[in-house]
Design a protein around this motif. Structure first.
Motif, short mmCIF file in Angstrom:
data_model
loop_
_atom_site.label_atom_id
_atom_site.label_comp_id
_atom_site.label_asym_id
_atom_site.label_seq_id
_atom_site.Cartn_x
_atom_site.Cartn_y
_atom_site.Cartn_z
N TYR A 161 0.85 -1.18 0.00
CA TYR A 161 0.00 0.00 0.00
C TYR A 161 0.89 1.23 0.00
CZ TYR A 161 -3.52 -3.40 1.24
OH TYR A 161 -4.37 -4.48 1.22
N GLY A 162 0.36 2.31 -0.51
CA GLY A 162 1.13 3.55 -0.61
C GLY A 162 1.18 4.37 0.65
N SER A 163 0.33 4.03 1.64
CA SER A 163 0.34 4.77 2.90
C SER A 163 0.02 3.83 4.05
CB SER A 163 -0.68 5.91 2.86
OG SER A 163 -2.00 5.40 2.92
N ARG A 164 0.39 4.28 5.23
CA ARG A 164 0.09 3.52 6.45
C ARG A 164 -1.42 3.38 6.63
NH1 ARG A 164 2.70 1.75 10.72
NH2 ARG A 164 4.67 2.63 10.01
N ALA A 165 -2.16 4.46 6.35
CA ALA A 165 -3.62 4.44 6.50
C ALA A 165 -4.27 3.41 5.59
CB ALA A 165 -4.19 5.83 6.23
N GLU A 166 -3.81 3.33 4.34
CA GLU A 166 -4.35 2.31 3.42
C GLU A 166 -4.09 0.91 3.95
OE1 GLU A 166 -4.16 3.58 -1.13
OE2 GLU A 166 -2.22 3.75 -0.12
#
Length: 61
Positions: free
Chosen positions: A31-36
């Motif tokens: 994923y491109g971000s921690r949130a994703e």
């Protein structure tokens, strides 16, 4: 090689990892971000429910 950070959701620990550190058998991503990555299981569940509904509708036709 990509210089972007990648995040993985570890299904065994329930933790987000920056970079792939664990066995692929326990990882969802990248994923491109921690949130994703933190939303990985919820997103997979929603997709599965949608697909099951589509399959049911297709069978009923």
């Amino acid at each position: 090689m990509s210089t972007e950070k990648q995040y993985w959701y570890n299904t065994e620990t329930g933790e987000v990892e920056e970079g792939r550190r664990s066995s692929w058998t326990h990882l969802m991503g990248p994923y491109g971000s921690r949130a994703e990555a933190q939303q990985a299981l919820e997103n997979a569940k929603a997709r599965n429910e949608s697909w099951e509904q589509e399959d049911e509708e297709w069978r009923d036709k």
